[in-house]
Motif scaffolding. Sequence first.
Motif, PDB file in Angstrom:
ATOM      1  N   UNK A  71      85.729  76.117  58.948  1.00 58.39           N
ATOM      2  CA  UNK A  71      85.935  77.467  59.498  1.00 58.39           C
ATOM      3  C   UNK A  71      84.853  78.385  58.959  1.00 58.39           C
ATOM      4  N   UNK A  72      84.514  79.429  59.679  1.00 57.56           N
ATOM      5  CA  UNK A  72      83.429  80.325  59.243  1.00 57.56           C
ATOM      6  C   UNK A  72      83.855  81.187  58.057  1.00 57.56           C
ATOM      7  N   UNK A  73      82.850  81.782  57.428  1.00 55.83           N
ATOM      8  CA  UNK A  73      83.135  82.632  56.267  1.00 55.83           C
ATOM      9  C   UNK A  73      84.029  83.806  56.633  1.00 55.83           C
ATOM     10  N   UNK A  74      83.874  84.354  57.845  1.00 55.55           N
ATOM     11  CA  UNK A  74      84.696  85.494  58.236  1.00 55.55           C
ATOM     12  C   UNK A  74      86.171  85.129  58.391  1.00 55.55           C
ATOM     13  N   UNK A  75      86.472  83.819  58.431  1.00 51.01           N
ATOM     14  CA  UNK A  75      87.866  83.373  58.460  1.00 51.01           C
ATOM     15  C   UNK A  75      88.287  82.816  57.098  1.00 51.01           C
ATOM     16  N   UNK A  76      87.502  83.088  56.085  1.00 51.43           N
ATOM     17  CA  UNK A  76      87.869  82.671  54.735  1.00 51.43           C
ATOM     18  C   UNK A  76      87.241  81.378  54.277  1.00 51.43           C
ATOM     19  N   UNK A  77      86.335  80.806  55.071  1.00 51.45           N
ATOM     20  CA  UNK A  77      85.697  79.559  54.687  1.00 51.45           C
ATOM     21  C   UNK A  77      84.774  79.734  53.486  1.00 51.45           C
ATOM     22  N   UNK A  78      84.889  78.829  52.531  1.00 51.37           N
ATOM     23  CA  UNK A  78      83.997  78.878  51.372  1.00 51.37           C
ATOM     24  C   UNK A  78      82.635  78.316  51.763  1.00 51.37           C
TER      25      UNK A  78
END
Length: 666
Positions: free
Chosen positions: A195-202
């Motif tokens: 998942x992308x960083x804007x969805x909490x992905x590290x």
Amino acid sequence: MPALETTFVPAGGDRAMAYRLSLANTSGEALAGFRLCFSGPGQIAPTAKAEGGTIGRIFSTFVELLPPQGFILAPGATWTVTLHDLGWAFQHWTDGARGAYLVLADGSTLALATAATKFAGRNTPPKRGAEPFPVPAAPPAPIAVIPWPNAVSVSSLAGAPAGLALITEGREAEAAAEAFARLTDDLFAVEGIVRPEEEGGRPVHLHCREGFGAEAYEIAFAPASVAVSASTRTGLLYGLVTLGQIWRGAHHFPSAYGFPREGTIGDAPAMAWRGLLLDTARQFYASAEIRKLLSVLAWNKVNRFHWHLSDDEAWRIEIDAYPALAAIGAWRGHGLAIPPLLGTGPERSGGYYSKAAVRDIVAHAAGFGIEIVPEIDVPGHSHALQQAIPELRDPQEKGGYQSVQGFPDNCLNPAREKTYEVLEAIFREVIDLFPFRTIHIGADEVPLAAWSGSPEALERLRAIGGPAMAEAHARRLNAVSQSHLAEDIEGSGAAALQAIFLKRIQTFLAAEGCVTGGWQEAAHGNAFDRETTYLCGWRDGEVSATLAGEGYRIVVTPGQAYYLDMAMSPDWAEPGASWAGSSTPEATYAFDPVAGWSASQKERLLGVQACIWSEAMKERAVFDRLVFPRLSAVAETGWTLPGRKSWSRFKAAAGLMPVLYGSSGH
């Protein structure tokens, strides 16, 4: 619908073992002039006798039973037939009838509801679905990874991040990230591992740099990011798989496993060949099933898929030069060239893989670092091929001989030029589809009496082995073996004829730039060039060591430990086969494939391979029970250094590994 119930009655006291079949007429009409047909993995010996009816036909696992003349089965009544002199004792509930039907007086067929075979005097329900492996509250390792890495140095742990945001530079890193996203979507779509960083992905940075082996990788953890480094896209993918497994452990079981805040993991495989065979001839698996299985293999870091595409029971690949192979050899059913076998019913069933489907599957596998080895099993195991191309037989051949699986005269004739004309055309098309250019040709389980009634073969044998060998071989005609294991043909006329066949096929494949694979019987007659071939040792671990000592490159795949169709215990309630015994997941994990090998023998080791032979796997819940987690146990043996293995650590994480059909045990 009429229903069939079957019971195995073991020997006891003065009672001989027997197999009892009871047909209940649950319809509202009387049945007369019918025949009962059934099949399952268990064979009934040709010498069997019937009480309460007569045996009409036995063909491999297909059996036809006839009621007494003039018999009428009234509504609500039951007809019982008891078979004696079976030839061998059933061991598991899947040995009995798995499919059955009636052939009615007008020639039409009626499928029967067929219950799992019972063991007389026992009422334990048959087991299906993968055995649960619960995650313990305090697992031996702080992170969940299978196969276990070479070096783990983790200084602190935290909870799992929401997901992993893959950050790439360069084509190889992008390809690895795309493959991992497809893989996690195949296996765990709703979890959102990627998942992308804007969805909490590290942030996970992928670095492609020199200095690593082809499948090696390194992971460096920091509090706010992760870095995965490798020299190839496969190495990067394997690093991501390890990271994904760690994430899933910490995400699903946060009180048991953690996600590293700091530390490193350095990893590389112990063995180059970590394989799985799937037999798609005995039971057919659709392309979607193959693709999903390949995803499961990638999650286990398995890098070879041995695709068993032909056998006596079916032919499974499209060949333009011989369309009859797919039109005839791919299908089983009542009235067809190949009858219902192994639990298939009267309807036309089966299938084959089109060239387009094969190319798609090959590309899917390649994206996960998996090379595919196709197997066309010759010269034995060729009943389906011969049904499609009957001109392969010696027209003067008189029968017969029978294979261990009960197929008559099932071997391609080494003395006929037509044999090589057909096979070279087939192999050219197969080679074009599989870029790994490693072709497995089987060469297993040729019967001792093979070609003993063929004048062409006997003439050739006389030329290469002398009159005495030819005459001795001719005397084997009609000698049907009662053994339920493959016959030893070393030094026989059959071995001499097979050797000239293997030499010619292997020479052809080498000229096409291919490596030739074979089962251990391919060593008969010393026909293979050792540097352009490899063998799979399946009888036991010792035979692999012996062949390695003779200079063959070896993949270790012993039936006792790595044949995943073997039952997990001797219990009747367990599904599977039994000829090689049984093997629990722990026993499979503990098996040492090179126990007692010398240093020079180990130099000829390619690796290990699990085998899924499909006779008992008509039900996919049986597949799940037999394959998982034993597939992961073999995968860890191939990847993890022996000193790093731990059954308690493996067992704790095994329940987190994917199961193909998702069926749980009971």
